[in-house]
Design a protein around this motif. Structure first.
Motif, mmCIF file in Angstrom:
data_model
loop_
_atom_site.group_PDB
_atom_site.id
_atom_site.type_symbol
_atom_site.label_atom_id
_atom_site.label_comp_id
_atom_site.label_asym_id
_atom_site.label_seq_id
_atom_site.Cartn_x
_atom_site.Cartn_y
_atom_site.Cartn_z
ATOM 1 N N PRO A 144 31.799 50.400 36.949
ATOM 2 C CA PRO A 144 31.794 51.627 37.763
ATOM 3 C C PRO A 144 30.988 52.761 37.120
ATOM 4 C CG PRO A 144 34.032 50.793 37.475
ATOM 5 C CD PRO A 144 33.152 49.943 36.617
ATOM 6 N N ASP A 145 30.939 52.813 35.774
ATOM 7 C CA ASP A 145 30.132 53.861 35.121
ATOM 8 C C ASP A 145 28.648 53.657 35.426
ATOM 9 O OD1 ASP A 145 32.414 54.859 34.082
ATOM 10 O OD2 ASP A 145 32.158 53.966 32.089
ATOM 11 N N ASP A 146 28.242 52.392 35.486
ATOM 12 C CA ASP A 146 26.826 52.107 35.771
ATOM 13 C C ASP A 146 26.468 52.419 37.220
ATOM 14 O OD1 ASP A 146 26.280 51.429 33.192
ATOM 15 O OD2 ASP A 146 26.611 49.277 33.485
ATOM 16 N N ILE A 147 27.440 52.291 38.105
ATOM 17 C CA ILE A 147 27.193 52.671 39.508
ATOM 18 C C ILE A 147 26.860 54.174 39.544
ATOM 19 C CG2 ILE A 147 28.279 52.918 41.801
ATOM 20 C CD1 ILE A 147 28.064 49.966 41.169
ATOM 21 N N GLN A 148 27.638 54.960 38.824
ATOM 22 C CA GLN A 148 27.384 56.420 38.768
ATOM 23 C C GLN A 148 26.029 56.703 38.128
ATOM 24 O OE1 GLN A 148 29.083 58.763 40.230
ATOM 25 N NE2 GLN A 148 30.717 57.377 40.896
ATOM 26 N N ARG A 149 25.713 55.963 37.058
ATOM 27 C CA ARG A 149 24.420 56.174 36.380
ATOM 28 C C ARG A 149 23.263 55.879 37.327
ATOM 29 N NH1 ARG A 149 24.171 52.686 31.190
ATOM 30 N NH2 ARG A 149 22.102 53.607 31.005
#
Ligand SMILES: Cc1ncc(C[n+]2csc(CCOP(=O)(O)OP(=O)(O)O)c2C)c(N)n1
Ligand SMILES: [Mg+2]
Length: 510
Positions: A144-149
Motif C-alpha cells: 500500500p505504501d508503494d501505491i501512494q508513492r
C-alpha cells in the motif's frame, strides 16, 4: 480430435480467465503437445496438460510410448509431476491448477500411468478438493505504501506514458486501466493481449509514437509485460525517466533493467488503487499533461500519413500493407482477430487494431507459428456468436492447416486469410541481409499453393485473390460463407519483396 459433431454448438458462456485443459496420449502424444505447452509458458496462459504413461508396474521396462515426460516438461511448466496412486488423482489435479496461478499464470503437467488410471479406490480415502475451495485469490494489491508513492509520482509527472501488456487482459483489468488513463490523462500504448484495452480513436489510445514517448517521457509505467525482446530488454526506455513496473510475477519486476519502483500483484487492483489514491489529491495534474498528449497526437497523425500510400497501394503483385489495411477496415466491433505468420503478420501490427480487449491473439513471445488454426478453433468454440478472422502467412498456415478439416467437422466456421508470398519471407529477408541476394531462397522457398482448393477439398469455402480491388469483395464473400456455417480461406497473393521495418532492422534480435 476424432469425435464427429455437425450440429451448431450452443452458445457457451464466456468463462474469462479460466484455465484450459487438454488430455493426450503418452510418448508421441505428449511430445506433440510440447510446443503448445511451451507457447502457454511464454504467453503466461493457465493450462493443465494431462498425459498418459505406461503402467507403474512396467516402470522403465520399455513399455509402449514410454518417455520421461515429467523431465521433459519440467523447464516449460510451473509444475510437472506423476500421479503415483489413484487416490491422489483429484488432489494432484487441484495442486496442478493451483500452481497454474502462482505468480504470472502458466501451464502445468500431470502424467497418469495406465494402472493408476484404471484402478478403483474407495472414494472416502481420497481427497476430493471442491471447486473454488482449493486455492486463494490471486487479486493481491501490492504494498500500500508503494501505491501512494506511484500516485505521488504520477500526479507530479508532466510527460508520463503507460504500456498496457498482456496481464491487463489476464487480470480482466480493462475497466481499471481505462479509468486510470482517463482520470490521470496518460497516453496508453498496448501490446500482446493488452491490445484493444482502449479502442482505436479513443483520446488515450496511442500506437505509432511509442518509441518517441519512451524516449521523451519523464515517467514510464510498464504494466504486465516483461522487459523481453519486444521491449529491447528495457534498453529503449529513456535512461532519465522514472520507470515503474507492475506485474503479477515478482521475478519479472526489475529483470533486465533497473526500475525506480516495482509493485507486484493483480494489475487491475493496483491500477484502481493508484487511480483512487491520485483522485484524493487536490489536483491530480491531468490538465498540465494535455500539451504532452497533443504532441504525441501530432506524431500519431504524421505516422499514419507516412503509411497511407502503402495502405492504399494499387500495385501488383498486391502490397501486403494493402492487405493489412483492408483487414482492419473489414473488422467489426466483435471480430476476434488472430495473426499467425512472419513478415505479413508483422506488417499488420501497423494497421490492425482490435476494437475490444480480448479480441487479439498472436504467436506471443515464443513466436510460435502454427497457432492460427488451433486459436481460431478455440475462439470460435468459446464464442460461437462472434466472427473469428485469422490472418496467416503461407508458411505458418502449412504447419497446422490440416485442422481446417477439424473446424469443418466440428462446425467451427472461421474466416482464414492467407498473405501468400510463396516463402518463409521473414527468414528469407534475414538470409539475404546476412549472406547475399542469392541465399535468400535456401530453405525458405515454398510452392505456389492455391489454398482455396485446399479449403474446398476439406468442405470449406475458398477464393484466390490477385487484384488489390478484389480483396474486400472476397473478404465479404468469405464472411457470408462463414455465416452459412463453412470455414473459409481467402488466399491473397502478395509481393514477396515488401518487408516490415522490424524485419529490415532485424529488431527482434536486438
Ligand atoms: C514453429 C516455427 N517455426 C519456425 C519459426 C521461424 N520463423 C519465423 S517467421 C518465419 C517465416 C514464416 O513464413 P510465413 O508464415 O509464410 O510468413 P512470411 O514471413 O512469409 O510473411 C519462420 C519460419 C517460428 N517462429 N515458428
Ligand atoms: Mg510467406
Amino acid at each position: 480430435m476424432c469425435a464427429t459433431s455437425r450440429s451448431r454448438p450452443t452458445p457457451r458462456t464466456a468463462t474469462p480467465g479460466k484455465p484450459g485443459c487438454a488430455v493426450v496420449t503418452a510418448g508421441p502424444g505428449t511430445t506433440d503437445a510440447i510446443t503448445g505447452v511451451a507457447n502457454a509458458f511464454r504467453a503466461e496462459s493457465p493450462f493443465l496438460l494431462i498425459g498418459g504413461q505406461g503402467a507403474l508396474s512396467q516402470h522403465k521396462m520399455g513399455s509402449l510410448q514410454d518417455l520421461p515426460h515429467v523431465d521433459m516438461m519440467q523447464p516449460i511448466t510451473k509444475f510437472a509431476a506423476t500421479v503415483p496412486h489413484t487416490e491422489r488423482i483429484a488432489d494432484m489435479v487441484s495442486m496442478a491448477f493451483r500452481e497454474c496461478f502462482n505468480g504470472a499464470p502458466g501451464p502445468s503437467f500431470l502424467e497418469i500411468p495406465r494402472d493408476v488410471l484404471d484402478a478403483q479406490v474407495d472414494l472416502k480415502k481420497a481427497r476430493i478438493p471442491a471447486a473454488g475451495q482449493y486455492r486463494a485469490s490471486t487479486r493481491s494489491l501490492g504494498d500500500p505504501d508503494d501505491i501512494q508513492r506511484l500516485a505521488d509520482i504520477l500526479v507530479k509527472s508532466e510527460r508520463p506514458c503507460v504500456l498496457l501488456g498482456t496481464q491487463v487482459w489476464t487480470c480482466r483489468a480493462s475497466d481499471a486501466a481505462r479509468e486510470f488513463v482517463r482520470t490521470l490523462n496518460i497516453p496508453a500504448y498496448m501490446n500482446g493481449a493488452g491490445r484493444g484495452t482502449l479502442p482505436p480513436g479513443d483520446p488515450h489510445h496511442f500506437n505509432r509514437t511509442r518509441r518517441y514517448a519512451f524516449d521523451k517521457a519523464d515517467v514510464i509505467v510498464i504494466v504486465g509485460t516483461p522487459f523481453d525482446f519486444r521491449m529491447g530488454y528495457g534498453k529503449r526506455l529513456s535512461s532519465s525517466a522514472t520507470v515503474v513496473q507492475i506485474d503479477l510475477d515478482y521475478r519479472t519486476v526489475g529483470k533486465n533493467r533497473d526500475i525506480s519502483l516495482g509493485i507486484v500483484g493483480d494489475v487491475g487492483r493496483i491500477l484502481k488503487a493508484v487511480t483512487d489514491a491520485a483522485t484524493g489529491r487536490t489536483d491530480n495534474g491531468a490538465k498540465k499533461r494535455e500539451a504532452w498528449l497533443e504532441e504525441l497526437r501530432a506524431g500519431e497523425k504524421a505516422g499514419g500519413e507516412k503509411l497511407a500510400a502503402m495502405f492504399h497501394s494499387n500495385s501488383k503483385p498486391i502490397n501486403p500493407y494493402r492487405v493489412a489495411w483492408e483487414i482492419n477496415e473489414f473488422l467489426t466491433e466483435d471480430t476476434i482477430y488472430i495473426g499467425d505468420g512472419g513478415d505479413v503478420v508483422t506488417i499488420t501490427a501497423q494497421a490492425v487494431q482490435p476494437r475490444q480487449p480480448g479480441h487479439w491473439m498472436d504467436p506471443g513471445p515464443l513466436g510460435t507459428l502454427g497457432v492460427g488454426v488451433p486459436f481460431a478453433m478455440a475462439a470460435k468454440y468459446v464464442h460461437p456468436e462472434k466472427e473469428v478472422l485469422c490472418y496467416f502467412g503461407d508458411g505458418a498456415f502449412s504447419l497446422t492447416g490440416w485442422d481446417f478439416e477439424t473446424c469443418v467437422r466440428f462446425n467451427l466456421p472461421f474466416l482464414g486469410v492467407i498473405g501468400n508470398n510463396s516463402a518463409m519471407n521473414q527468414i528469407r529477408y534475414g538470409q539475404i541481409a546476412k549472406y547475399g541476394a542469392n541465399r535468400g531462397d535456401v530453405g525458405n522457398k515454398l510452392g505456389d499453393v492455391p489454398y482455396s482448393k485446399f479449403a474446398e477439398m476439406l468442405g470449406g469455402y475458398g477464393e484466390e485473390v490477385y487484384e488489390p480491388d478484389q480483396i474486400r469483395p472476397a473478404l465479404e464473400r468469405g464472411r457470408e460463407a462463414v455465416k452459412s456455417g463453412k470455414p473459409a480461406l481467402i488466399n491473397i497473393w502478395v509481393d514477396p519483396n515488401v518487408y516490415a521495418p522490424g524485419t529490415m532492422n532485424q529488431t527482434m534480435y536486438k
